[in-house]
Design a protein around this motif. Sequence first.
Motif, short mmCIF file in Angstrom:
data_model
loop_
_atom_site.label_atom_id
_atom_site.label_comp_id
_atom_site.label_asym_id
_atom_site.label_seq_id
_atom_site.Cartn_x
_atom_site.Cartn_y
_atom_site.Cartn_z
N TYR A 108 -12.20 -3.40 1.09
CA TYR A 108 -11.38 -3.90 -0.03
C TYR A 108 -12.29 -4.62 -1.02
O TYR A 108 -13.06 -5.51 -0.64
CB TYR A 108 -10.29 -4.85 0.47
N LYS A 149 -8.63 -4.34 -8.63
CA LYS A 149 -7.19 -4.24 -8.38
C LYS A 149 -6.44 -4.12 -9.70
O LYS A 149 -6.91 -4.62 -10.73
CB LYS A 149 -6.70 -5.47 -7.61
N ASP A 196 -2.13 -3.48 -11.41
CA ASP A 196 -0.70 -3.28 -11.21
C ASP A 196 -0.36 -1.87 -11.65
O ASP A 196 -0.50 -1.51 -12.82
CB ASP A 196 0.09 -4.30 -12.03
N ASP A 221 -1.68 5.05 -9.04
CA ASP A 221 -2.00 4.25 -7.85
C ASP A 221 -3.42 4.45 -7.34
O ASP A 221 -3.91 3.67 -6.51
CB ASP A 221 -1.02 4.56 -6.71
N ASP A 269 -4.63 -1.47 -4.79
CA ASP A 269 -4.75 -2.73 -4.06
C ASP A 269 -6.20 -3.11 -3.78
O ASP A 269 -6.48 -4.06 -3.04
CB ASP A 269 -3.97 -2.66 -2.76
#
Length: 490
Positions: free
Chosen positions: A90, A95, A97, A105, A142
């Motif tokens: 990660y 990141k 929205d 996505d 994410d």
Amino acid sequence: MKRNSLPFCRFSVWLVFTAEILRGVESAQGKYAQMLFSELFGDYSNALRPVEDTDKALNVTLQITLSQIKDMDERNQILTTYLWIRQSWYDAYLKWDKDEYDGLDSIRIPSNLVWRPDIVLYNKADDDFSEPVNTNVVLRYDGKITWDAPAITKSSCVVDVSYFPFDDQQCNLTFGSWTYNGNQVDIINALDSGDLSDFIEDVEWEIHGMPAVKNVITYGCCSEPYPDITFTLILKRRSSFYIFNLLLPCVLISFLAPLGFYLPADSGEKVSLGVTVLLALTVFQLMVAESMPPSENVPLIGKYYIATMTMITASTALTIIIMNIHHCGAEAQPVPQWARVVILDYMSKIFFVYDVGENCTSPQRVKAQEHKLKKDFKYQKKQDRHEGVTSQVSRNRNNDSDLKKKVNGHLNNSNGIQCENAKDAVNCCSCYTVLIKNIEYIANCVRDHKANRAKGIEWKKVAKVMDRFFMWIFFIMVFFMSFLIIGKAI
């Protein structure tokens, strides 16, 4: 006609309208992807760990998929494999929205644009230290990054060839970060073992598993812990190729060594057969030695070759000794009494060795006659000489008396016969005496020749019995060694 063509026209209009909508969506997503890429990588740096708190470790999930075993070099102890390496982590600074970007996505970007963990193969045995393949990474909204990269790796593997070609090998593939310690980058197993779902079957090796174990090691150079993941590749060799090309020819050749004892001693090929078989096994031994690492562990097939070569060397030496026994002639000593009893009487019956014209139903009578003949040989020789002289003397006396009677008769019947005729008759008797002595000498020579010939036949029979004895002994040894190597394989 117009009514029939109306539905078709409506369907065509609908297809065109749908295609235009999809093009608009793709162009809209492409537009939002460009905007997203510009906003994400405007002030992004791939040189630093992407964490908000530098005191926390970044978790990297590692998954290895084994696709193919390209080569196993036993001599240099190098395993070459084709792997698919999947790493995921990660990134705190990548990141977004997805609602703000029309539901976008994920995007795919070159891997050199983002920070990548420096996870390498610790036991790499390749001279090429090139960079990983710059395949694209998948970046999700994410911040999760998934990097799939293919790799052909050459790793060091400790090869144990003690049971070659029925051996099992365990080769380790150890992956870990080269510069980041466990407090900075922590490696996590994605699965309990390597993924073998896409493995391409190998012609030489069977794979029985690829378990994964996480290790945390503190090295002497540093006080921080360094985690790594070790994948153990469990391999079993397919031995069919080596059985038919190395082991089976050796077994067949080794069966020729006992058959050398079955060859007649007068053929002149007994020693040549042993030497030829020994040279053939030496060639196979060199073939095995060329492919094995120079270690103290002798392969099982190598031990079998050495044992067989030792057996053939011993059989050749015994063949030479037995041939010397076979060619013992008149100058040799008679067969000892213990050898006559043990070898000629008992072992010859066990191994079914008989003389010419002798069979299993009549050996006792022939043996008794031979024993009686050998026992009374000296006595018969003296007795024959004494009887010959006695009979000759009596015959001479009878001849003399007959001659005297004949001479007297002639003298009485014919008064004109002179004394010279009686002297000629006496000289004729002396010639008969010399002739009889010569005949007696010839008979003694023939008798001595037969005795010497019988002695040579005895030695030849001893050699033949020993040949049969060692032939079965070496056959048993060959069977034992063959079953022993098969038992080791099982």
